[in-house]
Each structure stands twice: as structure tokens, then as C-alpha cells.
Design a protein around this motif. Structure first.
Motif, mmCIF file in Angstrom:
data_model
loop_
_atom_site.group_PDB
_atom_site.id
_atom_site.type_symbol
_atom_site.label_atom_id
_atom_site.label_comp_id
_atom_site.label_asym_id
_atom_site.label_seq_id
_atom_site.Cartn_x
_atom_site.Cartn_y
_atom_site.Cartn_z
ATOM 1 N N MET B 1 -31.214 24.995 -53.639
ATOM 2 C CA MET B 1 -31.317 26.179 -54.496
ATOM 3 C C MET B 1 -31.603 27.414 -53.635
ATOM 4 O O MET B 1 -32.336 27.326 -52.658
ATOM 5 N N ASN B 2 -31.021 28.516 -54.050
ATOM 6 C CA ASN B 2 -31.226 29.784 -53.348
ATOM 7 C C ASN B 2 -32.724 30.126 -53.286
ATOM 8 O O ASN B 2 -33.439 29.964 -54.273
ATOM 9 N N ASN B 3 -33.183 30.582 -52.130
ATOM 10 C CA ASN B 3 -34.610 30.869 -51.951
ATOM 11 C C ASN B 3 -35.138 31.909 -52.942
ATOM 12 O O ASN B 3 -36.223 31.752 -53.505
ATOM 13 N N ASP B 4 -34.356 32.965 -53.141
ATOM 14 C CA ASP B 4 -34.806 34.007 -54.068
ATOM 15 C C ASP B 4 -34.867 33.463 -55.497
ATOM 16 O O ASP B 4 -35.783 33.796 -56.248
ATOM 17 N N LEU B 5 -33.893 32.613 -55.833
ATOM 18 C CA LEU B 5 -33.873 32.039 -57.186
ATOM 19 C C LEU B 5 -35.107 31.153 -57.402
ATOM 20 O O LEU B 5 -35.766 31.226 -58.448
ATOM 21 N N ARG B 7 -37.941 31.483 -55.929
ATOM 22 C CA ARG B 7 -39.107 32.363 -56.035
ATOM 23 C C ARG B 7 -39.155 33.077 -57.386
ATOM 24 O O ARG B 7 -40.228 33.303 -57.937
ATOM 25 N N LEU B 8 -37.976 33.421 -57.911
ATOM 26 C CA LEU B 8 -37.941 34.079 -59.232
ATOM 27 C C LEU B 8 -38.437 33.117 -60.314
ATOM 28 O O LEU B 8 -39.155 33.515 -61.228
ATOM 29 N N ILE B 9 -38.054 31.842 -60.196
ATOM 30 C CA ILE B 9 -38.525 30.834 -61.163
ATOM 31 C C ILE B 9 -40.043 30.688 -61.039
ATOM 32 O O ILE B 9 -40.769 30.672 -62.032
ATOM 33 N N SER B 10 -40.528 30.615 -59.790
ATOM 34 C CA SER B 10 -41.976 30.483 -59.571
ATOM 35 C C SER B 10 -42.720 31.713 -60.092
ATOM 36 O O SER B 10 -43.802 31.597 -60.669
ATOM 37 N N ILE B 55 -39.677 38.206 -52.462
ATOM 38 C CA ILE B 55 -38.384 38.317 -53.161
ATOM 39 C C ILE B 55 -37.706 39.621 -52.740
ATOM 40 O O ILE B 55 -38.379 40.651 -52.570
ATOM 41 N N THR B 56 -36.391 39.592 -52.566
ATOM 42 C CA THR B 56 -35.700 40.813 -52.141
ATOM 43 C C THR B 56 -35.966 41.936 -53.149
ATOM 44 O O THR B 56 -36.070 41.680 -54.359
ATOM 45 N N ARG B 57 -36.067 43.130 -52.654
ATOM 46 C CA ARG B 57 -36.482 44.266 -53.486
ATOM 47 C C ARG B 57 -35.604 44.418 -54.729
ATOM 48 O O ARG B 57 -36.101 44.645 -55.825
ATOM 49 N N ARG B 58 -34.299 44.255 -54.533
ATOM 50 C CA ARG B 58 -33.351 44.434 -55.649
ATOM 51 C C ARG B 58 -33.650 43.444 -56.773
ATOM 52 O O ARG B 58 -33.769 43.813 -57.937
ATOM 53 N N ASN B 59 -33.820 42.170 -56.399
ATOM 54 C CA ASN B 59 -34.088 41.142 -57.407
ATOM 55 C C ASN B 59 -35.478 41.308 -58.032
ATOM 56 O O ASN B 59 -35.664 41.065 -59.212
ATOM 57 N N ARG B 60 -36.412 41.740 -57.213
ATOM 58 C CA ARG B 60 -37.774 41.927 -57.717
ATOM 59 C C ARG B 60 -37.808 43.061 -58.756
ATOM 60 O O ARG B 60 -38.387 42.921 -59.816
ATOM 61 N N ASP B 61 -37.131 44.162 -58.428
ATOM 62 C CA ASP B 61 -37.096 45.287 -59.370
ATOM 63 C C ASP B 61 -36.385 44.888 -60.663
ATOM 64 O O ASP B 61 -36.817 45.236 -61.762
ATOM 65 N N MET B 62 -35.295 44.126 -60.485
ATOM 66 C CA MET B 62 -34.540 43.694 -61.662
ATOM 67 C C MET B 62 -35.391 42.761 -62.521
ATOM 68 O O MET B 62 -35.392 42.838 -63.751
#
Lengths: 148, 117
Positions: B1-5, B7-10, B55-62
Motif C-alpha cells: 500500500m502507498n505510504n501516504d495512503l 498514513r491517511l488511514i492511520s 504526509i505530503t502537504r498536498r494530501n494533508r491539506d486535502m
């Protein structure tokens, strides 16, 4: 509250994280979900160890990775440092994140609090089998190869 | 699984945990069990900050925008539908061999989506 639960009555792990992982392996999760749930449960424990009675820990969380209640009970004869005080019985549960909110999660905590506050905790610590423990908690033991 | 994904789930699960411990009824029950929900919330908030920074800034802001708008920013795909808005996902999404290997969003509601194992 008749909910099916899994059990491992002879946990061999010697630390908290490994014990939680050992119980998570009872559920039919794939590796990624298991890892993320371990992280969530361990994060909660790092924030505050969930020792709810002398010798009993209750790691728990709500997660979008499950779509139904996941409950497991475990016992370690030697005891597991949690991380300081030793724990012999573990009640682990993960409840789903539903649009209706945390109502069901709250009901389960309330159910366990009520049982443990009476003489349930002492009975649980002296239970000889997972069937007896499940009965004390008013749960139904799930058929599983690892249930002993 | 993608690392950012991952982290977003966590991050989502952590937000649920914090929200639960701030719920009056849950707090009351946890206290009955001898736990200290207020102290746990303080610690969990610190951990949330640390996780969010990974988490990358873009994904975190989103994520923050989606969470404030919908309440839930990350949802699983169930029966080829986004479980946030129940929109049927395009075939290209469903048939993609890269499921969970990159961060995907629902084309209809914009929530982050992931496929259950």
C-alpha cells in the motif's frame, strides 16, 4: 450482548505490542490491515495504557478497516509487562466507523465496564478456559482453529 | 500500500479515536474503567501532529478540507462504490492493477478511497 469473539488462551508474547499482534492474528485480516490496526491499537496504548483492572488490559479502537465488531480475548500465564504493570488477561476489540457515530462502540465499553466493575474482573482472571471467559463477558466464542 | 495512503488511514483512525475520547458518554465509561481519557487525548493530539507531518502537504491539506466538509476524509471502496457518496466508480479505477499503490480520490466526492484487502 451476544457477540462472537476469538480467543487465544495461551499467549506466548512477552511484550505489549507482540501480544496485541498475536491476538490480531486470530482475525481474518490481510497483512496491511493487520499492520494498520496494530499501529492504531499501539498508538492508543502509548497515549495511555488501557489497564482497566489489576491484571487486565483492554486495547481498543474504532477503525474504518473493519465493517463489524472484532473482539478477542487472550490469557498469558506468565503475564505481559503493559509496559510496567503485568497483565494476564487481554480483552481486545475494534469497532467499525459508521455514519451513525460511536453509539455501538460506547455500548460495548459500557457493557464491559459494568461487568468488570462487579465481580467480573476477578472471575475473568481465574477463568480456566476461553469458554468460561466468554461466558463471564456474555459473549459467544467463535469457532476458530486457534481457539484453545 | 502507498505510504501516504497508509498514513491517511492511520490519521483518520487517530481522529476518530480523539473524537471518541472527547465524546461525553464514552469519556464517562472510560473513566469508570479507571482510564484517563483527557490525558490520552492530549497525547493522541501530539501523535496526530507528528503523523500529519509525514504526509505530503498536498494530501494533508486535502485531508483537512475533506474532514471538515464531510467528517470522514478516507473511505473504503465497497462493491465497486465509494462508501462515502455511494457513487459507482469508473471501470478504469476498479480494474486498475495499481489499487492502493497510489493515493486515489473518488471522482464524485473527492474523498480518499482505498480497497479493502
Amino acid at each position: 450482548m451476544k457477540r462472537p469473539i476469538f480467543s487465544n488462551w495461551s499467549i506466548t508474547s512477552v511484550n505489549r505490542k507482540a501480544a496485541i499482534s498475536e491476538l490480531l492474528k486470530l482475525f481474518p485480516f490481510q497483512k496491511t490491515s493487520e499492520g494498520l490496526l496494530l499501529t492504531a491499537l499501539e498508538t492508543r496504548e502509548q497515549a495511555e495504557p488501557t489497564i482497566v483492572h489489576k491484571g487486565i488490559a483492554m486495547p481498543h479502537c474504532r477503525s474504518i478497516l473493519v465493517d463489524d465488531f472484532m473482539i478477542a480475548i487472550g490469557k498469558s500465564k506468565k503475564g505481559i509487562p503493559w509496559p510496567v504493570k503485568k497483565v494476564k488477561v487481554i480483552i481486545l476489540f475494534i469497532t467499525p466507523v459508521k455514519p451513525s457515530g460511536p453509539e455501538e462502540h460506547m455500548k460495548l465499553i459500557k457493557h464491559l465496564a459494568k461487568l468488570l466493575q462487579s465481580d467480573g474482573a476477578e472471575k475473568l482472571l481465574s477463568a480456566d478456559s476461553p469458554i468460561e471467559a466468554a461466558s463471564i463477558l456474555k459473549f459467544t466464542l467463535q469457532e476458530s482453529k486457534q481457539n484453545e | 500500500m502507498n505510504n501516504d495512503l497508509e498514513r491517511l488511514i492511520s490519521l483518520h483512525d487517530l481522529d476518530v479515536m480523539i473524537s471518541d475520547l472527547q465524546n461525553k458518554d464514552i469519556r464517562k465509561q472510560e473513566k469508570k474503567l479507571g482510564l484517563s481519557p483527557a490525558a490520552a487525548v492530549t497525547e493522541l493530539k501530539k501523535m496526530r501532529c507528528e503523523l500529519a507531518l509525514l504526509i505530503t502537504r498536498r494530501n494533508r491539506d486535502m485531508y483537512d478540507q475533506l474532514a471538515s466538509h464531510y467528517g470522514n476524509a478516507v473511505v473504503p471502496v465497497i462493491n465497486e462504490r465509494c462508501s462515502g457518496c455511494f457513487t459507482q466508480l469508473p471501470t478504469a479505477f476498479v480494474a486498475s492493477p495499481d489499487r492502493n499503490k497510489q493515493v486515489e480520490t473518488c471522482p464524485a466526492c473527492g474523498r480518499f478511497i482505498y480497497w479493502c484487502d
